[in-house]
Structure formats: C-alpha cells, structure tokens
Design a protein around this motif. Sequence first.
Motif, PDB file in Angstrom:
ATOM      1  N   LEU A  78       0.826  -1.217   0.000  1.00  0.00           N
ATOM      2  CA  LEU A  78       0.000   0.000   0.000  1.00  0.00           C
ATOM      3  C   LEU A  78       0.859   1.267   0.000  1.00  0.00           C
ATOM      4  O   LEU A  78       0.389   2.338  -0.356  1.00  0.00           O
TER       5      LEU A  78
ATOM      6  N   ASP B 102      -4.370   3.573  -3.455  1.00  0.00           N
ATOM      7  CA  ASP B 102      -5.525   2.707  -3.152  1.00  0.00           C
ATOM      8  C   ASP B 102      -6.384   2.423  -4.386  1.00  0.00           C
ATOM      9  O   ASP B 102      -6.925   1.320  -4.546  1.00  0.00           O
TER      10      ASP B 102
ATOM     11  N   ILE C  62      -6.434  -2.139   3.121  1.00  0.00           N
ATOM     12  CA  ILE C  62      -6.624  -0.677   3.104  1.00  0.00           C
ATOM     13  C   ILE C  62      -7.388  -0.237   4.360  1.00  0.00           C
ATOM     14  O   ILE C  62      -6.999   0.722   5.037  1.00  0.00           O
TER      15      ILE C  62
END
Lengths: 144, 87
Positions: A4, A9, A62
């Motif tokens: 990430l 995202d 996320i």
Amino acid sequence: MWLLNFLPDWVFYVVGSVGLIGLFLSYLLQFIPIPSINIYKIPIQLVSIVLIVFATYMFGGIANEEQWNARVEEVEAKVAMAEVESVKQNVQILEKVVKKTEYITRKGEEVIQYVDREIVKYDSSCVIPKEFIKAHNDATELNK
Amino acid sequence: MKYIICVLFMLISGCSTVVPVTVKFPEAPSKLQTICPQLEKLKDEAKLSDVSKTITINYSTYYECAVKVDSWIEWYQVHKLIFEGIK
C-alpha cells in the motif's frame, strides 16, 4: 502493508473492478456461438477470480491500514501533548528547586553571620580538641 | 512455479510496516543532574567559630542535596503519570 506504500488505493479498486467485469464478460461468452472465443472463457474466469480475491484481500488491508493510521495519529497527538506537559512540569520542578535552594543558602548565610557576630566571642575561651576534629572529619567521609 | 511466485507475492503483501511512533525519553532539568558535593572538613587548628561555620555549610549542603533527591522523586512520579497517559 508495504504494498500500500508503493501503490495508491485506487489501483486495487481498479483491479477489483477489472475482475468483476472479466467475470461478467466470461458469462456473456457462452452466448457467443464462436468456439475460438469460447475457449477463453475458463482462463478469463480464473484470472477474474484471482483478481477479485486479491482486490478483496487488499480492500481489507486498506481498511486495516486506515485504522492503524488513525491509531498512529492518535498516539502521536498524545505523545506531543505528553512532551509539552513534560516540559511544563520540568519548569515547575526547576522553579521549586531554585526557590528551595535559594532559601537554604540564605538561611545558611544568616547562621554564618550569627556565628561571625556571636560565636567568635568564645573562640579564645573554647579549645577544640583534636579528637573532636578527627571525629567530625571522619564523619564527613562516611561514604568513602 | 509462476503460480507459486504469484501466491507468495500476494501473501507477502500482508507484511506490516513498523509503526512510526517513537516516544523520546523525557529530559530532566540540568540542575538536578549535578552530583552532591563532598562535605567540608575542619582544619587542624579550627576554632569554635570555624566548627560552627563548617557544620552550617555541611547542613546546607545536605539540605540542598535533599531538595535534589526530593525533586527527582517528584520528577519520576510526574513523568510516570504522563507516560501512563499515552497508552
């Protein structure tokens, strides 16, 4: 999740969408009566499922990352507040130390002034034995 | 082999990074960090007034040192409370 940190995202949302679209298209392929296209149905389905699984996994990552970032921000704020409070308390403690030390020094000077004024009168009449001096000096070195 | 690499790549994507919050050890006031001096001694030919003065100076030294020790205790208790507030 280190992945990430490298990818934004939206990449995972795109991957998930591609997976869903792929899966949907693979079902539509059965309505096309061309065998040369139909042979891609199973591979497309497999790849789409893999993409959906990966994207779902990353959605969880996320959400988890966001939760941890919120926690980190909360702790950072607490640490900053604690540092400010620490400095404030240090100033208060230091002020107390300075005040008390000044008081002790002033009182000590007053006693010494009293000694210079009153006790010196007895200097000639009072002989201090060497044993007393030894006992006193030994007592100053109790920590050695 | 290709599939194994892909699966491994997916699995290691879950590896976490280090939490970037560090708490600095609090700095104590410099005045508290000085050592207590040695007590003064009497000279061999000390008079009564010298004895009184030396004893007074030594008492002052003791009380100044006691202030430092008391302040360290207070410093520890205060900072323990502050630290516990972070959790």
